[in-house]
Design an enzyme around this catalytic site. Sequence first.
Site, PDB file in Angstrom:
ATOM      1  CD  GLU A 113      47.153  36.020 128.863  1.00  0.00           C
ATOM      2  OE1 GLU A 113      47.126  35.249 127.888  1.00  0.00           O
ATOM      3  OE2 GLU A 113      46.665  35.745 129.973  1.00  0.00           O
ATOM      4  CB  THR A 114      50.902  38.299 123.554  1.00  0.00           C
ATOM      5  OG1 THR A 114      50.884  39.669 123.996  1.00  0.00           O
ATOM      6  CG2 THR A 114      49.491  37.742 123.584  1.00  0.00           C
TER       7      THR A 114
END
Length: 373
Positions: free
Chosen positions: A169-170
């Site tokens: 995700e990040t």
Amino acid sequence: MRLPVILVPLAFALAACATGATAPPPTAANPPPSPAVSTAPAASAEGLLPKIPQPPERPVAPPSVTDPAIPLPQRIDAFVDYTAQAYGVDPQAIRAALAQAEYKQSIIDAISRPAEKVRPWRDYRPIFMNDARIAGGKAFYADNRVALDRITASTGVPAQYIVAIIGVETSYGKITGNYRVLDALYTLAFWHPKRAPFFAGELAQLFALAKEEPQLDVLALKGSYAGAMGMGQFMPSSYRNWAKDGDGDGRRDLLDHKPDVFASIANYFVVHGWQRGGPVVARATRGAQAADFAPEGLDPVYPLPMLAARGYAPQPGEPTAEGATLLSLDGEAGKEYWLGYGNFYVITRYNHSPMYALAVHQLAQAIGGNGAP
């Protein structure tokens, strides 16, 4: 929403924690001209297993808020009324915040541009299964092992899967988004008619979230162009429903407070049906006479004997479960067949793309030192 899942990790942000958001399916770019694809029977058909129970759908905003034929000022008035009545938020506070919200054409461009193409698995997998991402995950796990292992012990969700979600995700918290969440949701609620009910619903949830978590400043929150925020890219409704206070400090901070982030990602899995110790996927073999088979969904409703009768079975030594779905992907060496079990389905609730879920699984296996099957 259909986002270009082929780009950067942030492209997953909305689907990551908004179950109504759907990423493009990983269909083969050049399917072989073999037997006709058979259509799977409906989930209620005789012989299929029950679907995994899921939480209720998140509420969406009413047409009075989202109908583009209604003048914008009236829709904003309706939104204020809806949010105040639904969540008990002070209407003057809503109006004051909306007065500072800004329309961003770049957000409309980002969410509206068609994906150049849906990459096949052989091109998609290296985005996340590479030396840097694996090394970063191992380092992140080592740095946070005590907190992560504590969550695993209490929830049954393996630490490496929590780490893999954050990695995909990040990039382990390095890329969490530069858009104001207020601007993103405001823009999509009132200028993106196709998904306005969902995004206006999320905008309302943002105000409800700020009421519950007063440490969050609606005017300052940053996130993705779809309004997802924090290390795990939670949408406001996911934040409200499933975020956890991981260290008992009385608040749920998913922006960068790791105890809360870890507990919340694990809880997201649990409420969507994660089974402690259950398998995720298995490589499958396809019989020489097997017809192409494309299940209607990702629910693991097909008993393994039923799939075996169609010509698809786990490879020797692979884990088994009562039911599965079938994945057919274009790998580096040709067609790959996978059986996705119940825990695989749970990962797809974080993002509905099966390639996303398989990438998370393989990254988790590599982080945990189990290789990447």
